[in-house]
Enzyme design. Structure first.
Site, PDB file in Angstrom:
ATOM      1  N   LYS A 198      32.306  28.371  45.980  1.00  0.00           N
ATOM      2  CA  LYS A 198      31.572  28.959  45.759  1.00  0.00           C
ATOM      3  C   LYS A 198      30.427  29.645  45.871  1.00  0.00           C
ATOM      4  CE  LYS A 198      32.474  29.493  41.086  1.00  0.00           C
ATOM      5  NZ  LYS A 198      33.286  30.131  40.859  1.00  0.00           N
ATOM      6  N   HIS A 325      43.422  29.425  37.976  1.00  0.00           N
ATOM      7  CA  HIS A 325      42.129  29.420  38.293  1.00  0.00           C
ATOM      8  C   HIS A 325      41.558  27.641  37.169  1.00  0.00           C
ATOM      9  CE1 HIS A 325      38.610  29.652  34.993  1.00  0.00           C
ATOM     10  NE2 HIS A 325      37.445  30.299  36.646  1.00  0.00           N
TER      11      HIS A 325
END
Ligand SMILES: [Mg+2]
Length: 429
Positions: A198, A325
Protein backbone atom coordinates in the site's frame (compact mmCIF):
# COMPACT_ATOMS: atom_id res chain seq x y z
CA UNK A 1 -38.07 -32.90 3.25
CA UNK A 2 -39.47 -29.47 2.48
CA UNK A 3 -37.80 -26.74 4.51
CA UNK A 4 -39.45 -23.50 5.55
CA UNK A 5 -37.03 -20.88 4.26
CA UNK A 6 -39.11 -17.92 5.40
CA UNK A 7 -37.11 -15.29 7.27
CA UNK A 8 -38.42 -15.26 10.83
CA UNK A 9 -35.83 -13.00 12.45
CA UNK A 10 -33.08 -10.61 11.38
CA UNK A 11 -30.26 -9.72 13.78
CA UNK A 12 -27.91 -6.80 13.14
CA UNK A 13 -24.86 -6.45 15.36
CA UNK A 14 -22.55 -3.47 14.87
CA UNK A 15 -19.09 -4.11 16.29
CA UNK A 16 -15.71 -2.40 16.62
CA UNK A 17 -12.70 -4.51 15.64
CA UNK A 18 -9.08 -3.84 16.60
CA UNK A 19 -7.05 -2.47 13.69
CA UNK A 20 -3.28 -1.80 13.65
CA UNK A 21 -1.90 1.63 12.67
CA UNK A 22 -1.67 0.96 8.93
CA UNK A 23 -0.83 4.03 6.84
CA UNK A 24 -2.30 5.11 3.53
CA UNK A 25 -2.40 8.28 1.50
CA UNK A 26 -5.41 9.60 3.43
CA UNK A 27 -4.00 9.00 6.91
CA UNK A 28 -3.88 5.98 9.19
CA UNK A 29 -6.30 3.29 10.31
CA UNK A 30 -8.11 4.06 13.56
CA UNK A 31 -7.43 1.72 16.52
CA UNK A 32 -10.87 0.17 16.01
CA UNK A 33 -12.88 -0.13 12.82
CA UNK A 34 -16.67 -0.57 12.51
CA UNK A 35 -18.20 -3.68 10.93
CA UNK A 36 -21.78 -4.91 10.81
CA UNK A 37 -22.65 -8.59 11.32
CA UNK A 38 -25.96 -9.66 9.75
CA UNK A 39 -27.86 -12.80 10.77
CA UNK A 40 -30.97 -14.06 8.99
CA UNK A 41 -32.86 -16.76 10.89
CA UNK A 42 -35.37 -18.90 9.00
CA UNK A 43 -38.62 -20.34 10.37
CA UNK A 44 -36.79 -23.68 10.58
CA UNK A 45 -34.08 -22.16 12.74
CA UNK A 46 -31.34 -22.05 10.12
CA UNK A 47 -29.12 -18.95 10.51
CA UNK A 48 -27.26 -17.31 7.62
CA UNK A 49 -24.35 -14.90 8.26
CA UNK A 50 -23.22 -11.81 6.38
CA UNK A 51 -20.78 -8.97 7.06
CA UNK A 52 -20.30 -5.46 5.71
CA UNK A 53 -19.19 -1.93 6.62
CA UNK A 54 -20.48 -0.85 10.00
CA UNK A 55 -20.31 2.94 9.65
CA UNK A 56 -23.43 4.93 10.57
CA UNK A 57 -24.56 5.51 6.98
CA UNK A 58 -24.68 1.74 6.39
CA UNK A 59 -26.43 1.04 9.70
CA UNK A 60 -29.06 3.68 8.92
CA UNK A 61 -30.00 1.73 5.77
CA UNK A 62 -29.59 -1.77 7.19
CA UNK A 63 -31.95 -1.25 10.14
CA UNK A 64 -35.14 -0.41 8.20
CA UNK A 65 -34.23 -3.06 5.61
CA UNK A 66 -33.99 -5.69 8.37
CA UNK A 67 -37.50 -4.82 9.52
CA UNK A 68 -38.87 -5.42 6.03
CA UNK A 69 -37.32 -8.85 5.56
CA UNK A 70 -39.32 -10.99 7.94
CA UNK A 71 -41.84 -13.06 6.00
CA UNK A 72 -39.71 -13.08 2.83
CA UNK A 73 -37.79 -16.17 1.69
CA UNK A 74 -34.00 -16.48 1.83
CA UNK A 75 -34.36 -17.94 -1.70
CA UNK A 76 -35.69 -14.63 -3.04
CA UNK A 77 -32.35 -12.93 -3.64
CA UNK A 78 -33.55 -11.18 -6.81
CA UNK A 79 -36.44 -9.75 -4.81
CA UNK A 80 -33.99 -8.57 -2.13
CA UNK A 81 -32.13 -6.48 -4.70
CA UNK A 82 -35.43 -4.99 -5.86
CA UNK A 83 -36.11 -3.43 -2.45
CA UNK A 84 -35.86 0.35 -2.48
CA UNK A 85 -33.74 1.36 0.51
CA UNK A 86 -34.64 5.00 0.02
CA UNK A 87 -31.04 6.19 -0.14
CA UNK A 88 -30.93 9.98 -0.14
CA UNK A 89 -28.81 10.52 -3.27
CA UNK A 90 -28.12 14.16 -2.48
CA UNK A 91 -26.23 13.09 0.66
CA UNK A 92 -23.76 10.86 -1.10
CA UNK A 93 -23.48 11.59 -4.83
CA UNK A 94 -20.02 12.71 -5.83
CA UNK A 95 -18.44 12.13 -2.42
CA UNK A 96 -15.38 9.93 -2.31
CA UNK A 97 -15.80 6.63 -0.56
CA UNK A 98 -13.99 5.75 2.67
CA UNK A 99 -11.96 8.95 2.61
CA UNK A 100 -11.08 8.50 -1.03
CA UNK A 101 -9.89 4.90 -1.06
CA UNK A 102 -12.78 3.20 -2.85
CA UNK A 103 -13.59 5.62 -5.66
CA UNK A 104 -16.64 7.81 -6.03
CA UNK A 105 -19.58 7.25 -3.70
CA UNK A 106 -23.06 6.97 -5.16
CA UNK A 107 -26.50 6.14 -3.88
CA UNK A 108 -26.44 2.83 -5.73
CA UNK A 109 -23.03 1.83 -4.42
CA UNK A 110 -24.15 2.59 -0.87
CA UNK A 111 -27.30 0.54 -1.43
CA UNK A 112 -25.32 -2.41 -2.81
CA UNK A 113 -22.81 -2.22 0.06
CA UNK A 114 -25.69 -2.87 2.47
CA UNK A 115 -27.59 -5.43 0.37
CA UNK A 116 -24.45 -7.51 -0.22
CA UNK A 117 -24.30 -8.56 3.44
CA UNK A 118 -27.91 -9.73 3.29
CA UNK A 119 -27.27 -11.55 -0.01
CA UNK A 120 -24.34 -13.42 1.56
CA UNK A 121 -26.53 -14.25 4.59
CA UNK A 122 -29.28 -15.54 2.26
CA UNK A 123 -26.79 -17.75 0.40
CA UNK A 124 -25.34 -19.01 3.67
CA UNK A 125 -28.84 -19.90 4.92
CA UNK A 126 -29.78 -21.51 1.59
CA UNK A 127 -26.64 -23.64 1.68
CA UNK A 128 -27.21 -24.70 5.28
CA UNK A 129 -30.85 -25.58 4.57
CA UNK A 130 -29.93 -27.57 1.46
CA UNK A 131 -26.74 -29.12 2.84
CA UNK A 132 -24.67 -27.48 0.10
CA UNK A 133 -21.66 -25.14 0.18
CA UNK A 134 -22.22 -21.61 -1.19
CA UNK A 135 -19.90 -22.36 -4.11
CA UNK A 136 -22.31 -25.11 -5.22
CA UNK A 137 -25.14 -22.56 -5.25
CA UNK A 138 -22.98 -20.39 -7.54
CA UNK A 139 -22.39 -23.20 -10.02
CA UNK A 140 -19.62 -25.10 -8.28
CA UNK A 141 -15.96 -24.56 -7.50
CA UNK A 142 -13.31 -24.72 -10.19
CA UNK A 143 -10.45 -24.81 -7.63
CA UNK A 144 -9.97 -26.26 -4.16
CA UNK A 145 -8.11 -23.29 -2.69
CA UNK A 146 -7.88 -19.57 -3.42
CA UNK A 147 -4.60 -17.70 -3.48
CA UNK A 148 -4.17 -14.46 -1.53
CA UNK A 149 -1.32 -11.97 -1.62
CA UNK A 150 0.52 -10.56 1.37
CA UNK A 151 -0.86 -7.07 1.94
CA UNK A 152 2.07 -4.92 3.04
CA UNK A 153 1.58 -1.56 4.73
CA UNK A 154 3.74 1.24 5.90
CA UNK A 155 2.99 1.06 9.56
CA UNK A 156 3.76 2.63 12.91
CA UNK A 157 4.81 0.30 15.73
CA UNK A 158 1.74 1.41 17.67
CA UNK A 159 -1.11 3.89 17.67
CA UNK A 160 -0.27 7.31 19.14
CA UNK A 161 0.41 7.43 22.88
CA UNK A 162 -2.70 7.83 24.98
CA UNK A 163 -5.00 6.16 22.46
CA UNK A 164 -6.83 3.09 23.77
CA UNK A 165 -5.96 0.18 21.49
CA UNK A 166 -4.84 -3.43 21.30
CA UNK A 167 -1.10 -4.06 20.87
CA UNK A 168 0.20 -5.85 17.81
CA UNK A 169 3.46 -7.67 17.33
CA UNK A 170 4.25 -6.59 13.76
CA UNK A 171 6.48 -3.66 14.64
CA UNK A 172 7.02 -0.60 12.47
CA UNK A 173 7.57 -0.52 8.71
CA UNK A 174 8.58 2.92 7.51
CA UNK A 175 11.42 2.25 5.08
CA UNK A 176 12.52 -0.47 2.59
CA UNK A 177 14.12 -2.59 5.31
CA UNK A 178 10.95 -2.42 7.42
CA UNK A 179 8.77 -3.35 4.46
CA UNK A 180 10.96 -6.37 3.66
CA UNK A 181 10.93 -7.41 7.32
CA UNK A 182 7.13 -7.24 7.33
CA UNK A 183 6.97 -9.23 4.08
CA UNK A 184 9.18 -11.95 5.57
CA UNK A 185 6.93 -12.15 8.63
CA UNK A 186 3.78 -12.44 6.52
CA UNK A 187 5.41 -15.12 4.38
CA UNK A 188 6.61 -16.97 7.47
CA UNK A 189 3.21 -16.87 9.18
CA UNK A 190 0.95 -17.46 6.18
CA UNK A 191 3.10 -18.66 3.28
CA UNK A 192 2.26 -15.84 0.88
CA UNK A 193 4.23 -15.80 -2.34
CA UNK A 194 2.99 -12.56 -3.87
CA UNK A 195 3.18 -9.13 -2.28
CA UNK A 196 1.25 -5.90 -2.53
CA UNK A 197 2.50 -2.69 -0.94
CA UNK A 198 0.00 0.00 0.00
CA UNK A 199 1.73 3.13 -1.25
CA UNK A 200 0.89 6.82 -1.59
CA UNK A 201 2.34 7.36 1.89
CA UNK A 202 5.90 8.53 1.17
CA UNK A 203 7.38 10.31 -1.87
CA UNK A 204 7.37 7.92 -4.86
CA UNK A 205 11.18 7.48 -4.87
CA UNK A 206 11.01 5.94 -1.38
CA UNK A 207 8.23 3.58 -2.41
CA UNK A 208 10.12 2.60 -5.58
CA UNK A 209 13.08 1.76 -3.32
CA UNK A 210 10.84 -0.39 -1.12
CA UNK A 211 9.52 -2.36 -4.12
CA UNK A 212 13.11 -2.76 -5.40
CA UNK A 213 14.09 -4.13 -1.98
CA UNK A 214 11.18 -6.59 -2.14
CA UNK A 215 12.24 -7.70 -5.63
CA UNK A 216 15.74 -8.37 -4.32
CA UNK A 217 14.51 -10.22 -1.24
CA UNK A 218 11.90 -12.27 -3.14
CA UNK A 219 13.18 -12.71 -6.70
CA UNK A 220 10.53 -13.78 -9.20
CA UNK A 221 7.61 -13.21 -6.80
CA UNK A 222 4.68 -11.13 -8.14
CA UNK A 223 4.78 -7.58 -6.72
CA UNK A 224 2.20 -4.80 -6.77
CA UNK A 225 2.15 -1.18 -5.64
CA UNK A 226 -1.05 0.74 -4.85
CA UNK A 227 -0.80 4.49 -4.10
CA UNK A 228 -4.59 5.00 -4.21
CA UNK A 229 -4.48 7.58 -6.99
CA UNK A 230 -1.91 9.78 -5.23
CA UNK A 231 0.26 10.36 -8.29
CA UNK A 232 0.03 12.56 -11.37
CA UNK A 233 0.12 10.91 -14.80
CA UNK A 234 3.73 12.01 -15.15
CA UNK A 235 4.76 10.48 -11.81
CA UNK A 236 2.81 7.31 -12.58
CA UNK A 237 4.66 6.88 -15.86
CA UNK A 238 8.01 7.53 -14.19
CA UNK A 239 7.33 4.85 -11.55
CA UNK A 240 6.02 2.42 -14.18
CA UNK A 241 9.27 2.86 -16.09
CA UNK A 242 11.43 2.39 -13.01
CA UNK A 243 9.58 -0.72 -11.77
CA UNK A 244 8.37 -2.14 -15.07
CA UNK A 245 10.65 -5.17 -14.83
CA UNK A 246 9.37 -6.31 -11.42
CA UNK A 247 5.68 -5.29 -11.19
CA UNK A 248 2.84 -7.72 -11.80
CA UNK A 249 0.64 -4.63 -11.97
CA UNK A 250 0.42 -1.05 -10.77
CA UNK A 251 -2.80 -0.36 -8.88
CA UNK A 252 -4.61 2.99 -9.20
CA UNK A 253 -1.46 5.08 -9.70
CA UNK A 254 -3.59 8.06 -10.83
CA UNK A 255 -7.09 9.11 -9.97
CA UNK A 256 -10.00 8.52 -12.33
CA UNK A 257 -10.52 6.83 -15.68
CA UNK A 258 -9.15 9.68 -17.82
CA UNK A 259 -5.83 9.81 -15.95
CA UNK A 260 -5.59 6.00 -15.80
CA UNK A 261 -6.17 5.83 -19.59
CA UNK A 262 -3.32 8.28 -20.12
CA UNK A 263 -1.00 6.24 -17.90
CA UNK A 264 -2.09 3.02 -19.60
CA UNK A 265 -1.34 4.45 -23.04
CA UNK A 266 2.22 5.25 -21.96
CA UNK A 267 3.30 2.00 -20.32
CA UNK A 268 3.25 -1.73 -20.87
CA UNK A 269 2.85 -2.32 -17.10
CA UNK A 270 -0.72 -3.56 -16.51
CA UNK A 271 -2.92 -1.24 -14.43
CA UNK A 272 -5.35 -2.56 -11.83
CA UNK A 273 -8.13 -0.66 -10.09
CA UNK A 274 -10.56 -0.69 -7.24
CA UNK A 275 -11.14 3.04 -7.58
CA UNK A 276 -12.09 4.00 -11.15
CA UNK A 277 -14.15 0.86 -11.87
CA UNK A 278 -16.28 0.24 -8.79
CA UNK A 279 -19.73 -0.07 -10.36
CA UNK A 280 -21.16 -1.62 -13.52
CA UNK A 281 -21.85 1.90 -14.82
CA UNK A 282 -18.13 2.76 -14.81
CA UNK A 283 -17.10 -0.24 -16.91
CA UNK A 284 -17.95 0.97 -20.42
CA UNK A 285 -15.76 4.06 -20.45
CA UNK A 286 -12.83 2.42 -18.66
CA UNK A 287 -12.78 -0.66 -20.87
CA UNK A 288 -13.32 1.12 -24.18
CA UNK A 289 -10.49 3.52 -23.29
CA UNK A 290 -8.27 0.62 -22.16
CA UNK A 291 -7.73 2.47 -18.88
CA UNK A 292 -7.33 -0.72 -16.81
CA UNK A 293 -6.21 -4.27 -17.42
CA UNK A 294 -7.30 -5.79 -14.09
CA UNK A 295 -10.44 -5.00 -12.05
CA UNK A 296 -10.25 -5.73 -8.34
CA UNK A 297 -13.74 -6.74 -7.35
CA UNK A 298 -15.08 -6.29 -3.84
CA UNK A 299 -18.30 -8.16 -3.21
CA UNK A 300 -19.28 -5.66 -0.51
CA UNK A 301 -19.73 -2.70 -2.83
CA UNK A 302 -20.27 -4.55 -6.10
CA UNK A 303 -23.41 -6.02 -4.54
CA UNK A 304 -22.62 -9.55 -3.47
CA UNK A 305 -21.36 -12.86 -4.76
CA UNK A 306 -23.65 -13.15 -7.77
CA UNK A 307 -22.66 -9.67 -8.98
CA UNK A 308 -19.01 -10.64 -8.49
CA UNK A 309 -19.55 -13.46 -10.97
CA UNK A 310 -21.31 -11.09 -13.38
CA UNK A 311 -18.41 -8.66 -13.17
CA UNK A 312 -15.97 -11.51 -13.86
CA UNK A 313 -18.01 -12.46 -16.94
CA UNK A 314 -17.96 -8.88 -18.28
CA UNK A 315 -14.21 -8.65 -17.64
CA UNK A 316 -13.67 -11.94 -19.47
CA UNK A 317 -15.63 -10.65 -22.47
CA UNK A 318 -13.30 -7.64 -22.70
CA UNK A 319 -10.11 -9.56 -22.02
CA UNK A 320 -9.69 -7.68 -18.72
CA UNK A 321 -8.30 -9.58 -15.72
CA UNK A 322 -10.16 -9.86 -12.45
CA UNK A 323 -9.06 -10.27 -8.86
CA UNK A 324 -10.23 -9.06 -5.46
CA UNK A 325 -9.89 -5.90 -3.41
CA UNK A 326 -10.06 -5.85 0.38
CA UNK A 327 -10.81 -3.42 3.16
CA UNK A 328 -10.57 -4.37 6.80
CA UNK A 329 -12.83 -7.41 7.16
CA UNK A 330 -13.43 -10.48 9.29
CA UNK A 331 -13.77 -14.18 8.63
CA UNK A 332 -17.37 -14.15 7.39
CA UNK A 333 -16.30 -11.95 4.50
CA UNK A 334 -13.11 -13.95 3.90
CA UNK A 335 -15.22 -17.10 3.69
CA UNK A 336 -17.59 -15.36 1.24
CA UNK A 337 -14.69 -14.06 -0.88
CA UNK A 338 -13.15 -17.52 -0.98
CA UNK A 339 -16.42 -19.24 -1.90
CA UNK A 340 -17.07 -16.95 -4.86
CA UNK A 341 -13.42 -16.75 -5.95
CA UNK A 342 -13.46 -20.55 -6.14
CA UNK A 343 -16.14 -20.33 -8.85
CA UNK A 344 -14.48 -17.76 -11.14
CA UNK A 345 -12.53 -19.55 -13.87
CA UNK A 346 -10.40 -16.60 -15.02
CA UNK A 347 -9.00 -15.59 -11.64
CA UNK A 348 -5.31 -15.30 -12.49
CA UNK A 349 -4.07 -12.93 -9.77
CA UNK A 350 -3.85 -13.59 -6.02
CA UNK A 351 -6.67 -11.81 -4.15
CA UNK A 352 -6.07 -9.10 -1.55
CA UNK A 353 -7.07 -9.59 2.08
CA UNK A 354 -6.55 -7.55 5.24
CA UNK A 355 -7.41 -10.61 7.35
CA UNK A 356 -3.84 -11.26 8.62
CA UNK A 357 -3.97 -7.79 10.23
CA UNK A 358 -7.08 -8.62 12.23
CA UNK A 359 -6.24 -10.18 15.59
CA UNK A 360 -9.93 -10.45 16.44
CA UNK A 361 -12.72 -12.33 14.69
CA UNK A 362 -16.31 -13.36 15.37
CA UNK A 363 -15.78 -16.97 14.20
CA UNK A 364 -15.38 -19.97 16.48
CA UNK A 365 -12.38 -20.93 14.35
CA UNK A 366 -10.24 -18.50 12.37
CA UNK A 367 -9.74 -19.23 8.69
CA UNK A 368 -6.14 -20.13 7.88
CA UNK A 369 -3.81 -19.31 5.03
CA UNK A 370 -1.60 -22.23 4.05
CA UNK A 371 1.05 -21.51 1.44
CA UNK A 372 -0.78 -18.21 0.95
CA UNK A 373 -4.02 -19.99 0.11
CA UNK A 374 -7.37 -20.45 1.83
CA UNK A 375 -9.00 -23.85 1.39
CA UNK A 376 -12.46 -23.78 -0.21
CA UNK A 377 -14.77 -25.23 2.43
CA UNK A 378 -17.32 -27.84 1.33
CA UNK A 379 -19.40 -27.66 4.51
CA UNK A 380 -22.95 -26.31 4.08
CA UNK A 381 -23.26 -22.55 3.48
CA UNK A 382 -20.12 -20.52 4.12
CA UNK A 383 -18.88 -23.27 6.42
CA UNK A 384 -18.23 -20.93 9.38
CA UNK A 385 -19.77 -20.55 12.85
CA UNK A 386 -20.24 -17.48 15.03
CA UNK A 387 -18.50 -17.12 18.38
CA UNK A 388 -21.34 -15.40 20.21
CA UNK A 389 -19.27 -14.40 23.24
CA UNK A 390 -16.76 -12.65 21.03
CA UNK A 391 -19.52 -11.03 18.97
CA UNK A 392 -21.07 -9.71 22.20
CA UNK A 393 -17.69 -8.43 23.43
CA UNK A 394 -16.99 -6.54 20.20
CA UNK A 395 -20.53 -5.18 20.19
CA UNK A 396 -20.08 -3.89 23.76
CA UNK A 397 -17.00 -2.05 22.56
CA UNK A 398 -19.15 -0.43 19.85
CA UNK A 399 -21.94 0.38 22.33
CA UNK A 400 -19.47 1.90 24.80
CA UNK A 401 -17.83 4.10 22.17
CA UNK A 402 -18.86 7.74 22.36
CA UNK A 403 -19.27 7.82 18.59
CA UNK A 404 -15.70 8.83 17.77
CA UNK A 405 -14.84 5.48 16.20
CA UNK A 406 -18.18 4.43 14.77
CA UNK A 407 -17.31 5.96 11.41
CA UNK A 408 -14.02 5.21 9.73
CA UNK A 409 -11.95 8.36 9.33
CA UNK A 410 -8.26 7.81 8.54
CA UNK A 411 -7.54 11.55 8.38
CA UNK A 412 -9.00 12.08 11.87
CA UNK A 413 -6.86 9.22 13.19
CA UNK A 414 -3.80 10.85 11.61
CA UNK A 415 -4.60 14.17 13.29
CA UNK A 416 -4.15 12.53 16.70
CA UNK A 417 -0.46 12.20 15.85
CA UNK A 418 -0.17 15.19 13.49
CA UNK A 419 -2.69 17.85 14.48
CA UNK A 420 -2.12 19.81 11.27
CA UNK A 421 -2.93 16.87 8.98
CA UNK A 422 -5.48 17.59 6.26
CA UNK A 423 -6.90 15.19 3.72
CA UNK A 424 -4.39 15.57 0.88
CA UNK A 425 -5.24 17.26 -2.40
CA UNK A 426 -4.72 14.80 -5.24
CA UNK A 427 -2.40 14.21 -6.91
CA UNK A 428 -0.01 14.48 -3.97
CA UNK A 429 3.00 13.83 -6.15
MG1 LIG B 1 -6.52 -0.36 -4.13
Amino acid sequence: MTRDLTIAEVRLTPILVADPPLLNTQGVHQPYTPRLIVELVTADGVTGFGETYGDTKYLELARPLAERLTGRSVMDVNGLFGIDLGVDASRVEGQVDAGGLRGVQSADKLRLSVLSAFEVACLDAQGKALGLPVHALLGGKVRDSVEYSAYLFYKWARHPAGVACEQDDWGAALDPAGVVRQARLLKERHGFTSFKLKGGVFPPDEEVAAVRALAEAFPGHPLRLDPNGAWSVETSLKVAKELGDVLEYLEDPALGTAAMAEVSAGTAVPLATNMCVTTFGEIKEAFTRDAVQVVLCDHHYWGGLRNTRQLAAVCAAFGVGVSMHSNTHLGISLAAMTQVAATVPGLHHACDSHYPWQSEDVLTERLRFRDGRVAVLDAPGLGVELDRDELARLHRRWADDDGALRDRDDAAAMRVAEPGWRQPVMPRW
